[in-house]
Design a protein around this motif. Sequence first.
Motif, PDB file in Angstrom:
ATOM      1  N   ASP A   1      -5.222   1.868  12.765  1.00 41.20           N
ATOM      2  CA  ASP A   1      -5.617   2.563  11.373  1.00 41.20           C
ATOM      3  C   ASP A   1      -6.293   2.123  10.526  1.00 41.20           C
ATOM      4  OD1 ASP A   1      -3.891   4.286  12.608  1.00 41.20           O
ATOM      5  OD2 ASP A   1      -2.008   4.009  11.383  1.00 41.20           O
ATOM      6  N   MET A   2      -6.512   0.881  10.738  1.00 39.38           N
ATOM      7  CA  MET A   2      -7.442   0.072   9.301  1.00 39.38           C
ATOM      8  C   MET A   2      -8.993  -0.018   9.827  1.00 39.38           C
ATOM      9  SD  MET A   2      -5.320  -2.806   7.754  1.00 39.38           S
ATOM     10  CE  MET A   2      -3.713  -2.574   7.333  1.00 39.38           C
ATOM     11  N   GLY A   3      -9.211   0.267  11.145  1.00 41.54           N
ATOM     12  CA  GLY A   3     -10.388  -0.056  11.558  1.00 41.54           C
ATOM     13  C   GLY A   3     -10.897  -1.567  11.658  1.00 41.54           C
ATOM     14  N   LYS A   4     -12.226  -1.700  11.281  1.00 42.92           N
ATOM     15  CA  LYS A   4     -12.764  -3.112  11.468  1.00 42.92           C
ATOM     16  C   LYS A   4     -12.338  -3.620  10.303  1.00 42.92           C
ATOM     17  CE  LYS A   4     -16.580  -5.728  12.394  1.00 42.92           C
ATOM     18  NZ  LYS A   4     -18.285  -5.842  12.042  1.00 42.92           N
ATOM     19  N   ILE A   5     -11.643  -4.910  10.354  1.00 47.35           N
ATOM     20  CA  ILE A   5     -11.423  -5.804   9.300  1.00 47.35           C
ATOM     21  C   ILE A   5     -11.487  -7.330   9.595  1.00 47.35           C
ATOM     22  CG2 ILE A   5      -9.000  -5.841  10.129  1.00 47.35           C
ATOM     23  CD1 ILE A   5      -8.128  -5.850   7.040  1.00 47.35           C
ATOM     24  N   ASP A   6     -12.014  -8.057   8.930  1.00 47.58           N
ATOM     25  CA  ASP A   6     -12.306  -9.571   8.800  1.00 47.58           C
ATOM     26  C   ASP A   6     -10.999 -10.194   7.862  1.00 47.58           C
ATOM     27  OD1 ASP A   6     -12.538 -12.074   9.083  1.00 47.58           O
ATOM     28  OD2 ASP A   6     -14.337 -12.089   7.821  1.00 47.58           O
ATOM     29  N   ALA A   7      -9.862 -10.146   8.630  1.00 52.06           N
ATOM     30  CA  ALA A   7      -8.627 -10.726   7.766  1.00 52.06           C
ATOM     31  C   ALA A   7      -8.499 -12.219   7.730  1.00 52.06           C
ATOM     32  CB  ALA A   7      -7.219 -10.035   8.313  1.00 52.06           C
ATOM     33  N   VAL A   8      -9.702 -13.020   8.165  1.00 54.63           N
ATOM     34  CA  VAL A   8      -9.270 -14.392   8.343  1.00 54.63           C
ATOM     35  C   VAL A   8      -8.096 -15.017   8.949  1.00 54.63           C
ATOM     36  CG1 VAL A   8      -9.871 -16.675   6.967  1.00 54.63           C
ATOM     37  CG2 VAL A   8     -10.507 -14.475   5.947  1.00 54.63           C
ATOM     38  N   PRO A   9      -8.184 -14.101  10.281  1.00 52.12           N
ATOM     39  CA  PRO A   9      -6.747 -14.571  11.100  1.00 52.12           C
ATOM     40  C   PRO A   9      -6.341 -15.935  11.079  1.00 52.12           C
ATOM     41  CG  PRO A   9      -8.300 -13.612  12.441  1.00 52.12           C
ATOM     42  CD  PRO A   9      -8.938 -13.629  11.050  1.00 52.12           C
ATOM     43  N   ASN A  10      -5.102 -16.313  10.671  1.00 54.53           N
ATOM     44  CA  ASN A  10      -4.138 -17.659  11.160  1.00 54.53           C
ATOM     45  C   ASN A  10      -4.775 -18.954  11.024  1.00 54.53           C
ATOM     46  OD1 ASN A  10      -2.424 -15.562  12.173  1.00 54.53           O
ATOM     47  ND2 ASN A  10      -3.683 -15.172  13.928  1.00 54.53           N
ATOM     48  N   LYS A  11      -6.175 -19.156  10.685  1.00 51.66           N
ATOM     49  CA  LYS A  11      -6.872 -20.342  10.455  1.00 51.66           C
ATOM     50  C   LYS A  11      -7.877 -20.075   9.215  1.00 51.66           C
ATOM     51  CE  LYS A  11      -9.088 -23.679  13.163  1.00 51.66           C
ATOM     52  NZ  LYS A  11     -10.368 -23.856  12.799  1.00 51.66           N
ATOM     53  N   ALA A  12      -7.729 -21.142   8.302  1.00 58.07           N
ATOM     54  CA  ALA A  12      -8.533 -21.357   7.346  1.00 58.07           C
ATOM     55  C   ALA A  12     -10.159 -21.396   7.648  1.00 58.07           C
ATOM     56  CB  ALA A  12      -8.290 -22.476   6.300  1.00 58.07           C
ATOM     57  N   ARG A  13     -11.037 -20.857   6.620  1.00 58.93           N
ATOM     58  CA  ARG A  13     -12.314 -20.686   7.228  1.00 58.93           C
ATOM     59  C   ARG A  13     -13.278 -21.315   6.118  1.00 58.93           C
ATOM     60  NH1 ARG A  13     -14.333 -14.922   7.740  1.00 58.93           N
ATOM     61  NH2 ARG A  13     -12.651 -14.857   9.572  1.00 58.93           N
ATOM     62  N   GLU A  14     -14.268 -22.180   6.593  1.00 59.21           N
ATOM     63  CA  GLU A  14     -15.267 -22.507   5.598  1.00 59.21           C
ATOM     64  C   GLU A  14     -16.034 -21.509   5.090  1.00 59.21           C
ATOM     65  OE1 GLU A  14     -17.427 -26.222   6.251  1.00 59.21           O
ATOM     66  OE2 GLU A  14     -15.506 -27.334   6.984  1.00 59.21           O
ATOM     67  N   ALA A  15     -16.400 -21.170   3.900  1.00 55.04           N
ATOM     68  CA  ALA A  15     -17.421 -20.277   3.434  1.00 55.04           C
ATOM     69  C   ALA A  15     -17.887 -20.580   2.204  1.00 55.04           C
ATOM     70  CB  ALA A  15     -16.746 -18.869   3.388  1.00 55.04           C
ATOM     71  N   ASP A  16     -19.023 -20.406   2.032  1.00 52.54           N
ATOM     72  CA  ASP A  16     -19.589 -20.361   0.495  1.00 52.54           C
ATOM     73  C   ASP A  16     -19.308 -19.194  -0.240  1.00 52.54           C
ATOM     74  OD1 ASP A  16     -21.001 -21.565  -1.708  1.00 52.54           O
ATOM     75  OD2 ASP A  16     -23.012 -20.644  -0.885  1.00 52.54           O
ATOM     76  N   VAL A  17     -18.462 -19.312  -1.148  1.00 55.40           N
ATOM     77  CA  VAL A  17     -17.934 -17.800  -1.852  1.00 55.40           C
ATOM     78  C   VAL A  17     -18.444 -18.029  -3.041  1.00 55.40           C
ATOM     79  CG1 VAL A  17     -16.106 -16.495  -2.427  1.00 55.40           C
ATOM     80  CG2 VAL A  17     -16.076 -17.523  -0.314  1.00 55.40           C
ATOM     81  N   SER A  18     -19.188 -17.037  -3.831  1.00 58.60           N
ATOM     82  CA  SER A  18     -19.398 -17.159  -5.319  1.00 58.60           C
ATOM     83  C   SER A  18     -18.775 -16.076  -6.080  1.00 58.60           C
ATOM     84  CB  SER A  18     -21.035 -17.042  -5.316  1.00 58.60           C
ATOM     85  OG  SER A  18     -21.551 -15.888  -4.853  1.00 58.60           O
ATOM     86  N   ALA A  19     -18.334 -15.131  -5.465  1.00 54.56           N
ATOM     87  CA  ALA A  19     -17.336 -14.284  -6.174  1.00 54.56           C
ATOM     88  C   ALA A  19     -16.142 -13.475  -5.403  1.00 54.56           C
ATOM     89  CB  ALA A  19     -18.210 -13.059  -6.778  1.00 54.56           C
ATOM     90  N   VAL A  20     -15.043 -13.538  -6.112  1.00 53.11           N
ATOM     91  CA  VAL A  20     -13.824 -12.925  -5.406  1.00 53.11           C
ATOM     92  C   VAL A  20     -13.365 -11.896  -6.217  1.00 53.11           C
ATOM     93  CG1 VAL A  20     -11.440 -13.787  -4.699  1.00 53.11           C
ATOM     94  CG2 VAL A  20     -13.175 -15.417  -4.573  1.00 53.11           C
ATOM     95  N   ILE A  21     -12.782 -10.919  -5.643  1.00 54.40           N
ATOM     96  CA  ILE A  21     -12.021  -9.992  -6.207  1.00 54.40           C
ATOM     97  C   ILE A  21     -10.521 -10.031  -5.729  1.00 54.40           C
ATOM     98  CG2 ILE A  21     -12.362  -7.970  -4.631  1.00 54.40           C
ATOM     99  CD1 ILE A  21     -12.397  -6.131  -7.053  1.00 54.40           C
ATOM    100  N   SER A  22      -9.585 -10.056  -6.733  1.00 55.39           N
ATOM    101  CA  SER A  22      -8.047 -10.284  -6.591  1.00 55.39           C
ATOM    102  C   SER A  22      -7.200  -9.048  -6.998  1.00 55.39           C
ATOM    103  CB  SER A  22      -7.803 -11.615  -7.156  1.00 55.39           C
ATOM    104  OG  SER A  22      -6.330 -11.543  -7.111  1.00 55.39           O
ATOM    105  N   ASN A  23      -6.666  -8.385  -6.018  1.00 51.36           N
ATOM    106  CA  ASN A  23      -5.892  -7.173  -6.320  1.00 51.36           C
ATOM    107  C   ASN A  23      -4.573  -7.483  -6.544  1.00 51.36           C
ATOM    108  OD1 ASN A  23      -8.364  -5.788  -5.812  1.00 51.36           O
ATOM    109  ND2 ASN A  23      -7.834  -5.364  -3.409  1.00 51.36           N
ATOM    110  N   SER A  24      -4.094  -6.479  -7.583  1.00 49.47           N
ATOM    111  CA  SER A  24      -2.342  -6.580  -7.726  1.00 49.47           C
ATOM    112  C   SER A  24      -2.013  -5.200  -7.830  1.00 49.47           C
ATOM    113  CB  SER A  24      -2.223  -7.491  -9.080  1.00 49.47           C
ATOM    114  OG  SER A  24      -2.555  -8.925  -8.779  1.00 49.47           O
ATOM    115  N   PHE A  25      -1.140  -4.859  -7.120  1.00 49.64           N
ATOM    116  CA  PHE A  25      -0.385  -3.347  -7.160  1.00 49.64           C
ATOM    117  C   PHE A  25       0.956  -3.437  -7.337  1.00 49.64           C
ATOM    118  CE2 PHE A  25      -4.205  -3.024  -4.301  1.00 49.64           C
ATOM    119  CZ  PHE A  25      -5.166  -2.730  -5.019  1.00 49.64           C
ATOM    120  N   GLY A  26       1.430  -2.671  -8.148  1.00 48.38           N
ATOM    121  CA  GLY A  26       2.947  -2.607  -8.614  1.00 48.38           C
ATOM    122  C   GLY A  26       3.543  -1.208  -8.361  1.00 48.38           C
TER     123      GLY A  26
END
Lengths: 428, 418
Positions: free
Chosen positions: A388-413
């Motif tokens: 149902d979700m289609g293509k997703i890169d969920a970083v499955p099961n293993k940490a991954r090296e990546a150069d990340v310069s911006a992150v969005i963090s979601n919080s829903f309640g």
Amino acid sequence: MTNSMNDHLGRPVVVVTGMGVVTSLGQGQQDNWRDLTAAKSGIRHISRFSTEGLRTTIAGCVDFLNVDPYSAPALSIAMAESAASEAIEQANIGTKGDFPGPLFLATPPTELEWPQRRELYGEESESTLEGYDRLLSACRTNKHEEMQRLFQFASVGEHLADKYGTKGLPISLSTACASGGTAIQLGVEAIRRGDTDTALCVGTDGTVNLEALVRFSLLSALSTRNDPPEAAMASFSKDRDGFIMAEGAACLVLETYEKAKARGAEILGVLMGCGEHADDFHRTRTSPDGLPMIKTITKALEDAGIAPSDIGYVNAHGTSTPENDKMEYFSLKQAFGDVMETTPISSNKSMIGHTLSAAGAVEAVFSLMTMRNSMIPPTINYNTPDPDMGKIDAVPNKAREADVSAVISNSFGFGGQNVSVVYGREPK
Amino acid sequence: MKRNDAMSKENADVWITGIGLLSSLGEGADVHWAAMSGKSGSTVTPVLDNENYAPYPVHPLVEVDYATQIQKRGDLRQMEPWQRIGTYTAGLALADAGLSGDLDALDHMDMIVAAGSGERDAEMDQKVLESTTGDNANKGNSNEILKSELRPTLFLAQLSNLLAGNISIVHKVTGSSRTYMGEELAGLASIENAYNRISKGQSDLMLIGGANNAERKDSLLIFELGQNLWGDEFKSIWERAQAGGGLVQGSVGAFLVMESAKHAKARGAKPYAKLSGISSDRCRRDDGQAKDNLDRQFDELSKGMQKGTLGVLSGASGAKQATAEELAFLQGLDDKGFQPVTRAYGSMMGHSFEAQMPAGLALAALALSKGEYLEPLDGSGVEASADAAPEQIMVTSVGHWRGEGLALLTSLDSKEAK
């Protein structure tokens, strides 16, 4: 004042100069990061109380701080202190007991718990009164001031304000499972409007007790896959069946970039923007069109002044409930467009459980550490893609090296609460 | 929509353009005004329930037809009294401001609810206590009782932020939604935050308020733990403070629509009054600290204020130390050149914790818009009769345990209000 001290809307840039965190994985940034990037889970069988007859018997408890007797506010205070002390020490700001700004605290609503009710009931064992009349009678006979102080709604905030000498009224807030994000958002807003140039933002939650567990269980919100406990949270996976309650706390010291630079503080990251939009559809469910979540995400990106393609990693709310993960990813795809399919997204909760009021703050610390360490923590137990979700890169099961310069963090309640926060690196 | 928060040089004026009030005295602004200004022709007397919660008197909620503001029965069924009072009163405030059903405005309206939490199931609590204490200590299984007796929806009716959640669902307020906690200081902090956001351009339209249900023993219990309640024949606030002190709870809903003057003018809204300043702080309540805080706050707030008569709507709770220090502060105002005309509105409505400060602002705004004032509500001599209606009114908030603050409201002449 150089130009880089203000953001794209001319507001003071807000940076992070101190962080602290406690989860079921351990105390402090170092231990948490080590386990998080090693794909370890903090979910265990509950030993704090009997789980006999309950459908869910596991949680991410913080039992190593030796809070005795346990109560939700007592543990929430202990964890908040651990996180705040770590953050203030790292920021090296103010003097001991004299933090130069206000406190914004995400904390669970307090209420008297069963051990206290039983204690009061037992004090009047000869009484012919029943129920609350007997409890009230016990109060008239003996003053229980300490108990009252602990179970006021202002309790945790007042305790922290006393200990750290934060300025002004301590703000205790609840936006349910979005609370941690809201605490940070309030700090950013206060600094942007010039009320203060520094703020202490804390999220804490120590509510794994019998009644809370039963309450969430009755709402069918919890996973019932008790064995093995570490496999229960399966965010974004097709076989996900609910979240696992967990405890934790986190703290950010926020400052204006200008002030942090002037005092030579190390810049751990930038609070680029916040977005919020409430949902009026249902008490526990998301609008089927996802519009409030989409608006929340879009507003956060606009507030940060960046495009979806600038986001290198999505720190998901990712509660592992069938509804949340589906709607969260759907909304991200609507807000981001095609670029979402190749943007890494992972759920810290797959390892630490759902730290409820603290989640947005805990995940803020991990979002910032992701950029600092160029390493994305995984979504563990991601074994069966959800068609149902289609293509997703969920970083499955293993940490991954990546150069990340911006992150969005979601919080829903629950209660239609939606907050997204965008974090970035120090401007070059 | 983007708002250019930090860069607007001029602070926006903050107006109160909508009032929702619900209490033992009735429903709506005018009913409250009539009851407290003596305009109803009868003497001002509080409404009390002395029997059901004895020895504690409480001010019971007037009978309410909730369906007039909460139209879907399904919504109403999801709420217990605390959320109903709040959701209903929020609806009154929105209607009063002419915003009911204005979906464009509600979609960008920012909300702060000052919240406690909802009612527990007293029967279930009694069942658990009876079966797991004393002789039954090792027999009962609270897991089984909780599992079978807890209603799933009750959790949502208890959750603090679900009052705001219900307001979003029922009234469609969705710009932003925050819930502040912390008894009286939550009400004070939410008004201060709204004032700051509007005056600095971070918001132009806000809904603020809170609710208290006095008619619940689980709430009485929390405050009686420290023997804070008044458990004797009813007396007014200042009289209680002199007689050992104590709280009398009142069922109250109090919500305000706060708005930038520009936004109000653009939509032709009629303001009650202007919120011209607010100040707050905390202390550990060592002797004299609360009074010192109030003195300091007043010196800040009164800069540029016209000396002379000052209306004071006191949110005093009747708690011994807090009320005594507030009274000492008020009695010292004369030395600063201000003659306070004080009314502790809690004598009439009861104490409502999170809703107390919003209720005080509502009454102050009403008084200023009518150019009238409240009758003395107390026979202790603290509340002298007013020679003339004050043009500036200060509302006080001294929490029974923590938090001190002052807000100043001023009247808008007809030219300003257009």
